[in-house]
Scaffold this motif. Structure first.
Motif, PDB file in Angstrom:
ATOM      1  N   ILE A  15       0.841  -1.193   0.000  1.00  0.00           N
ATOM      2  CA  ILE A  15       0.000   0.000   0.000  1.00  0.00           C
ATOM      3  C   ILE A  15       0.878   1.245   0.000  1.00  0.00           C
ATOM      4  CG2 ILE A  15      -1.792   1.253   1.218  1.00  0.00           C
ATOM      5  CD1 ILE A  15      -2.914  -1.260   0.413  1.00  0.00           C
ATOM      6  N   ILE A  16       1.909   1.213   0.840  1.00  0.00           N
ATOM      7  CA  ILE A  16       2.791   2.373   0.927  1.00  0.00           C
ATOM      8  C   ILE A  16       3.405   2.684  -0.428  1.00  0.00           C
ATOM      9  CG2 ILE A  16       4.961   3.178   1.898  1.00  0.00           C
ATOM     10  CD1 ILE A  16       4.311   1.701   4.418  1.00  0.00           C
ATOM     11  N   LEU A  17       3.802   1.622  -1.144  1.00  0.00           N
ATOM     12  CA  LEU A  17       4.420   1.833  -2.448  1.00  0.00           C
ATOM     13  C   LEU A  17       3.443   2.451  -3.435  1.00  0.00           C
ATOM     14  CD1 LEU A  17       6.488  -1.431  -2.897  1.00  0.00           C
ATOM     15  CD2 LEU A  17       7.363   0.896  -2.804  1.00  0.00           C
ATOM     16  N   LEU A  18       2.138   2.225  -3.212  1.00  0.00           N
ATOM     17  CA  LEU A  18       1.168   2.733  -4.168  1.00  0.00           C
ATOM     18  C   LEU A  18       0.851   4.212  -3.965  1.00  0.00           C
ATOM     19  CD1 LEU A  18      -1.332  -0.217  -4.377  1.00  0.00           C
ATOM     20  CD2 LEU A  18       0.143   0.647  -6.179  1.00  0.00           C
ATOM     21  N   ILE A  19       1.160   4.724  -2.793  1.00  0.00           N
ATOM     22  CA  ILE A  19       0.809   6.124  -2.546  1.00  0.00           C
ATOM     23  C   ILE A  19       1.499   7.069  -3.533  1.00  0.00           C
ATOM     24  CG2 ILE A  19       0.991   8.009  -0.891  1.00  0.00           C
ATOM     25  CD1 ILE A  19       0.341   6.037   1.289  1.00  0.00           C
ATOM     26  N   PRO A  20       2.795   6.893  -3.824  1.00  0.00           N
ATOM     27  CA  PRO A  20       3.383   7.780  -4.837  1.00  0.00           C
ATOM     28  C   PRO A  20       2.713   7.638  -6.193  1.00  0.00           C
ATOM     29  CG  PRO A  20       5.097   6.642  -3.623  1.00  0.00           C
ATOM     30  CD  PRO A  20       3.812   6.004  -3.225  1.00  0.00           C
ATOM     31  N   VAL A  21       2.239   6.419  -6.506  1.00  0.00           N
ATOM     32  CA  VAL A  21       1.538   6.240  -7.779  1.00  0.00           C
ATOM     33  C   VAL A  21       0.273   7.092  -7.792  1.00  0.00           C
ATOM     34  CG1 VAL A  21       0.359   4.585  -9.246  1.00  0.00           C
ATOM     35  CG2 VAL A  21       2.444   3.921  -8.076  1.00  0.00           C
ATOM     36  N   GLY A  22      -0.483   7.026  -6.679  1.00  0.00           N
ATOM     37  CA  GLY A  22      -1.684   7.847  -6.576  1.00  0.00           C
ATOM     38  C   GLY A  22      -1.342   9.327  -6.670  1.00  0.00           C
ATOM     39  N   ALA A  23      -0.269   9.732  -6.014  1.00  0.00           N
ATOM     40  CA  ALA A  23       0.121  11.138  -6.051  1.00  0.00           C
ATOM     41  C   ALA A  23       0.473  11.554  -7.467  1.00  0.00           C
ATOM     42  CB  ALA A  23       1.302  11.376  -5.121  1.00  0.00           C
ATOM     43  N   LEU A  24       1.109  10.645  -8.233  1.00  0.00           N
ATOM     44  CA  LEU A  24       1.454  10.942  -9.624  1.00  0.00           C
ATOM     45  C   LEU A  24       0.182  11.185 -10.436  1.00  0.00           C
ATOM     46  CD1 LEU A  24       3.685  11.059 -11.812  1.00  0.00           C
ATOM     47  CD2 LEU A  24       3.340   8.633 -12.165  1.00  0.00           C
ATOM     48  N   VAL A  25      -0.827  10.333 -10.189  1.00  0.00           N
ATOM     49  CA  VAL A  25      -2.095  10.511 -10.903  1.00  0.00           C
ATOM     50  C   VAL A  25      -2.684  11.878 -10.586  1.00  0.00           C
ATOM     51  CG1 VAL A  25      -4.455   9.677 -11.099  1.00  0.00           C
ATOM     52  CG2 VAL A  25      -2.590   8.054 -10.998  1.00  0.00           C
ATOM     53  N   VAL A  26      -2.697  12.230  -9.287  1.00  0.00           N
ATOM     54  CA  VAL A  26      -3.259  13.523  -8.890  1.00  0.00           C
ATOM     55  C   VAL A  26      -2.490  14.670  -9.535  1.00  0.00           C
ATOM     56  CG1 VAL A  26      -3.665  15.075  -6.969  1.00  0.00           C
ATOM     57  CG2 VAL A  26      -4.151  12.670  -6.701  1.00  0.00           C
ATOM     58  N   ALA A  27      -1.161  14.597  -9.479  1.00  0.00           N
ATOM     59  CA  ALA A  27      -0.354  15.680 -10.045  1.00  0.00           C
ATOM     60  C   ALA A  27      -0.636  15.835 -11.530  1.00  0.00           C
ATOM     61  CB  ALA A  27       1.134  15.399  -9.818  1.00  0.00           C
ATOM     62  N   PHE A  28      -0.732  14.712 -12.236  1.00  0.00           N
ATOM     63  CA  PHE A  28      -0.979  14.768 -13.666  1.00  0.00           C
ATOM     64  C   PHE A  28      -2.348  15.373 -13.949  1.00  0.00           C
ATOM     65  CE2 PHE A  28      -0.353  13.690 -17.984  1.00  0.00           C
ATOM     66  CZ  PHE A  28      -1.570  13.290 -18.480  1.00  0.00           C
ATOM     67  N   VAL A  29      -3.366  14.893 -13.222  1.00  0.00           N
ATOM     68  CA  VAL A  29      -4.714  15.363 -13.501  1.00  0.00           C
ATOM     69  C   VAL A  29      -4.880  16.837 -13.139  1.00  0.00           C
ATOM     70  CG1 VAL A  29      -7.135  15.051 -12.923  1.00  0.00           C
ATOM     71  CG2 VAL A  29      -5.702  13.082 -13.271  1.00  0.00           C
ATOM     72  N   ARG A  30      -4.232  17.275 -12.080  1.00  0.00           N
ATOM     73  CA  ARG A  30      -4.372  18.674 -11.693  1.00  0.00           C
ATOM     74  C   ARG A  30      -3.614  19.595 -12.639  1.00  0.00           C
ATOM     75  NH1 ARG A  30      -6.151  19.762  -6.319  1.00  0.00           N
ATOM     76  NH2 ARG A  30      -5.866  21.918  -6.973  1.00  0.00           N
ATOM     77  N   SER A  31      -2.356  19.237 -12.938  1.00  0.00           N
ATOM     78  CA  SER A  31      -1.513  20.169 -13.697  1.00  0.00           C
ATOM     79  C   SER A  31      -1.668  20.060 -15.197  1.00  0.00           C
ATOM     80  CB  SER A  31      -0.039  19.943 -13.358  1.00  0.00           C
ATOM     81  OG  SER A  31       0.204  20.361 -12.055  1.00  0.00           O
ATOM     82  N   VAL A  32      -1.954  18.867 -15.685  1.00  0.00           N
ATOM     83  CA  VAL A  32      -2.010  18.725 -17.134  1.00  0.00           C
ATOM     84  C   VAL A  32      -3.450  18.750 -17.637  1.00  0.00           C
ATOM     85  CG1 VAL A  32      -1.397  17.244 -19.068  1.00  0.00           C
ATOM     86  CG2 VAL A  32       0.138  17.442 -17.139  1.00  0.00           C
ATOM     87  N   ILE A  33      -4.349  18.094 -16.888  1.00  0.00           N
ATOM     88  CA  ILE A  33      -5.731  18.089 -17.343  1.00  0.00           C
ATOM     89  C   ILE A  33      -6.498  19.249 -16.734  1.00  0.00           C
ATOM     90  CG2 ILE A  33      -7.829  16.723 -17.471  1.00  0.00           C
ATOM     91  CD1 ILE A  33      -6.210  14.284 -17.530  1.00  0.00           C
TER      92      ILE A  33
END
Lengths: 527, 313
Positions: free
Chosen positions: A323-341
């Motif tokens: 689960i811990i390893l997945l948190i950066p993945v989730g953060a990457l999704v958020v960063a992409f959706v906020r800044s690019v989309i």
């Protein structure tokens, strides 16, 4: 400024690539290249269905031996309780999956990597002792005595043995004679349930189980400790059937014999040993349906003798690490959706926390709960607003209300038969309260449409992050190569330097299109 | 939808680029409190002799609430604001007083308890950026200048001047509508009108991201109105740069019937809709300022001159 960022990102990618390829190639130690031919990744898949009562599944797990190295074990236990026990007598390592109440379907997966080596033995020409029971240490008792299915003291078995070996007392000659008899006289036929030793001798037709039992019965009757060994013959693809063979204790070591496939005192490098003793590989109670099979593929990572690897952690904590390893993945999704989309959300990492909560209860149930809690929380808070309560106590009242709602959902859901709902207790209360607060304030200040749009954006990203986190391959890959986090860091760095237009801005400024169409594009640009 | 190439041709500034090239690059973080905190802003404006609405009183702690009564007892009109509020949140405009209490501009009547409740909400940080504790204050209520009244629906229009490195690059007149509930906030339904910077005359408008030519409630045409005291406004805005030091900022003016232009607040992250209002992108003008030498930006007079050149883009 941009260049520094690109440089650092490139450095991160290269470092990660180097570390990962290094791991794959040499495993951090020194392993010869031919070893890589015999690396396998095996997944045992068990599809079970409960009958509405307590359910238990037990399976023997493979162990290290001079012939095989087992590593990188990975368990997907589908929320069942799981633990491992070692049996001192047989030396088997057994995994137990338990559920106090199971009435639905579950899929259990146990994955491991195995490095196999072929080995050939020399059968020592020692003299078989007269009284094996006194000769060998007490832990050999089970391998010497007769048992229900390996009837070494059956009259017919003993008589047949006398015919086979006569007065021979040398172990190597005895083995050759027993081997030749069973291999020559017993015909192979695949059967649903294996025969016992006596039945095999009577009918002279048996599968690998029956033949092994007869072989063992003869060996024990001759005074040689003998045991059944079960496992898998490894070959790429999907397999459903396990195989059994025999090991005899001669000259101080256990020597393998497989009469079915014709291996005398030797095993090739595609035999994976999984258990010892005359058991089945898997036993279960309380299930109305049970189906299992093996998925075998090649492995690229050699056994890493690395105490610092994540695989060295206890199994229970490995799931938390995933689960811990997945948190950066989730953060990457958020960063992409906020800044690019450019989709707005309530809070920056609320979607990631919601996604983690969704993994505990199912997605649809989770979305339903979020919607319901926010809706009723919003109404409750608006009512409190009329009472002119101070902000902090009001927030605390909303938290209490959310708690009451969650308890109510748990009880109602349980009685309605949705047992998954009990995991809602892990739902982030504080996040929900905070969500309700932001929703209400946005509604008051900017109106209902904006508030709903932002809530929608938040849940949309939560769902996207959820699906990404559900990817089995991604989880397994991240666990095997945590260096991938460096790649995520590099990607985030690049997103952080993205100065282009957001997707939603193309929509927001669409009116400007009219200007482009009205005037003809000038020869010189804005420069 | 429009293609990114089309928007780039217009020189449209997007959020990502604004944040990374302009606000992150030219607005030091430590200066943000000067513009985020309206009380600090007032202090600085006063120190530099720049006009702003008079401050009546401020309330910093809960125990001061008991003194709220006497303070507003003799006031017929005032505006209650959170010092750290964002985007016009938490503002209460009191327009009149009768025996029942204070009357909002919308007609709603507020008792003393209502006002105290609102102030305590402000103190608890309900409207502040980041939810931290806040200070409430009351200031002079603007009377909208007659020239602009024809385009104002129950509120006070304001003029935003965006400055880059102290050079005015674009301006916008924001007109309240019924939908925006008297607030001059484009996100809440106000109309934005671009202003031709050299002459101070309005261009056409934008409402909810669509071009409009007339005020949605009043029907009056938006373009062609001449803003009173325009030269003063530009000059004051340019002088504000020295007072605050932010490289990319917006200065919001209101024009009072009696007092003329007053600075209402400053903004360290001015929005992008000003481009829609002016029907043109910011990037060409920003780049023109970058190309100009340091000497052309050394005094406010020189910067005003530069803005006239830049406005030609």
């Amino acid at each position: 400024m941009n260049r520094t960022a690109y440089l650092i990102a490139a450095l991160l990618f290269v470092t990660a690539g180097f570390l990962i390829s290094n791991k794959v190639r040499t495993g951090g130690g020194d392993t010869a290249i031919e070893v890589s031919r015999n690396l396998w990744r095996v997944t045992v898949v068990m599809n079970i269905k409960g009958e509405g009562a307590r359910a238990k599944v037990r399976m023997t797990l493979p162990k290290d031996s001079p012939r095989q190295t087992i590593y990188n074990e990975h368990f997907e236990n589908d929320e069942m309780t799981f633990y491992i026990r070692e049996r001192p007598v047989s030396g088997n390592r057994i995994g137990f999956w338990r559920s106090e109440f199971l009435d639905g379907s579950k899929t259990l997966e146990y994955t491991f990597s195995a490095q196999l080596r072929g080995r050939t033995f020399a059968v020592a020409p020692e003299i078989v002792p007269w009284q094996p029971a006194q000769f060998y240490p007490p832990e050999f008792k089970t391998w010497i005595e007769s048992s229900k299915l390996i009837q070494s003291d059956n009259t017919l078995v003993r008589r047949q043995l006398k015919t086979i070996i006569g007065r021979e007392r040398r172990a190597d000659r005895i083995m050759q004679k027993i081997y030749d008899f069973v291999r020559g006289e017993v015909k192979y036929k695949s059967e649903k349930g294996s025969k016992s030793a006596a039945q095999t001798l009577e009918k002279l037709v048996a599968d690998c189980g029956g033949q092994a039992r007869l072989f063992a019965a003869f060996s024990r009757a001759a005074g040689i400790p003998s045991r059944i060994v079960g496992g898998l013959i490894i070959q790429g693809g999907v397999k459903r059937i396990t195989h059994v063979w025999v090991e005899n204790y001669i000259g101080g070591e256990w020597i393998p014999f497989d009469v079915v496939n014709g291996h005398y005192a030797t095993l090739p490098d595609d035999y994976l040993e999984m258990y010892r003793g005359d058991y089945a590989l898997v036993k279960h109670i309380g299930l109305q349906k049970f189906d299992s099979f093996f998925m075998i593929g090649t492995e690229h990572i050699p056994p890493v003798d690395n105490p610092w690897s994540l695989y060295a952690l206890p199994v229970h904590f490995q799931s938390m690490v995933k689960i811990i390893l997945l948190i950066p993945v989730g953060a990457l999704v958020v960063a992409f959706v906020r800044s690019v989309i450019g989709i707005p959300t309530f809070g920056t990492f609320t979607p990631v926390l919601l996604a983690i909560a969704f993994r505990e209860i199912s997605l649809w149930l989770g979305l339903g709960c979020v919607g319901m809690i926010v809706f009723f929380g919003w109404i409750f808070r608006s009512l409190l607003d009329r009472l002119k309560i101070l902000v902090i106590p009001r927030l605390a009242m909303v938290v209490t209300m959310v708690t009451m709602m969650v308890l109510g959902i748990m009880i109602v859901g349980f009685h309605a038969g949705i047992h998954n709902i009990l995991y809602i207790s892990l739902f982030p209360f504080v996040i929900m309260t905070w969500l309700i607060e932001r929703f209400s304030v946005t509604e008051i200040e900017d109106g209902v449409p904006t508030a709903i749009r932002t809530l929608f954006g938040t849940t949309l990203i939560a769902v996207a992050a959820y699906y990404l986190m559900e990817e089995h391959q991604l989880r397994a890959y991240l666990f095997a190569f945590p260096e991938f986090l460096l790649v995520i860091m590099g990607l985030l760095l690049l997103i952080g330097r993205y100065t282009g237009l957001r997707l939603t801005e193309l929509w927001r400024f669409r009116e400007m299109n009219r200007l482009n169409n009205e005037e003809r594009p000038k020869a010189e640009g804005p420069e | 939808m429009i293609g990114p190439a089309g928007l780039r041709r217009l020189g449209l500034l997007g959020m990502n680029r604004r944040n990374s090239r302009y606000t992150l690059a030219h607005n030091p973080r430590r200066l943000y409190p000067l513009v985020d905190n309206k009380l600090l802003t007032k202090e600085i404006l006063q120190k530099h002799g720049l006009p702003s609405p008079e401050l009546y009183f401020q309330i910093q702690n809960y125990y001061e609430l008991r003194f709220l009564g006497p303070r507003i007892e003799h006031l017929n009109e005032f505006v209650l604001k959170p010092a750290r509020g964002a985007e016009g949140r938490g503002i209460v405009v009191v327009a009149d007083r009768n025996e029942k209490g204070w009357v909002k501009a919308s007609g709603e009547i507020l008792s003393r308890a209502d006002i105290e409740y609102h102030v305590s909400n402000i103190l608890a940080g309900l409207y502040s950026l980041g939810g931290t504790d806040d200070v409430a204050f009351a200031e002079y209520r603007i009377m909208c200048h007659t020239r602009l009244a024809s385009l104002a629906y129950r509120g006070v229009p304001d003029i935003r001047v965006v400055l880059y490195q102290g050079v005015p690059v674009m301006c916008m007149l924001r007109l309240p509508t019924r939908e925006s509930d008297g607030r001059a906030n484009l996100h809440q339904g106000a109309v934005g009108a671009g202003i031709e910077m050299r002459r101070g005359v309005t261009l056409a408008g934008v409402h909810h991201n669509r071009f409009v030519d007339r005020h949605p409630d009043l029907g009056a045409p938006i373009a062609g109105m001449s803003i009173p005291f325009w030269d003063d406004i530009l000059k004051t805005a340019t002088q504000a740069y020295e007072a605050f030091g932010l490289g990319y900022m917006g200065v919001d003016f209101v024009i009072d019937q009696l007092l003329g232009p007053l600075i209402l607040e400053l903004n360290a992250r001015p929005g992008l809709n000003i481009q829609l209002a002016n029907r043109t992108g910011l990037i060409p003008r920003l780049e023109a300022v970058d190309r100009a030498g340091k000497t052309e930006r050394s005094t406010w007079a020189k910067r005003l001159e530069l803005s006239r050149v830049v406005a030609g883009r």
